[in-house]
Design a protein around this motif. Structure first.
Motif: not given
Length: 59
Positions: A29-35, A22-24, A14-19
């Motif tokens: 910056e990447v804010l990967a989760d609610e926290l 974002a790069v694409e 999930q983190l890799v997909t989010t990153v």
């Protein structure tokens, strides 16, 4: 890194997909989760809001 942390965690995929998304999209910056989104939003507020255990220095 987060083995000691309680609470929900993202799966590495999930983190890799989010990153990658974002790069694409050309994001800086990447804010990967609610926290992380909550922490980012709170950065402009008083430090006591992020760390409630701190005691105010007001007399």
């Amino acid at each position: 890194m987060a083995a000691h942390a309680d609470g929900p965690k993202l799966l590495p995929t999930q983190l890799v997909t989010t990153v990658y998304d974002a790069v694409e999209a050309g994001e800086y910056e990447v804010l990967a989760d609610e926290l992380t989104r909550r922490v980012k939003a709170a950065l402009s507020g008083p430090v006591e809001a992020l760390y409630p255990d701190l005691h105010s220095t007001d007399a």
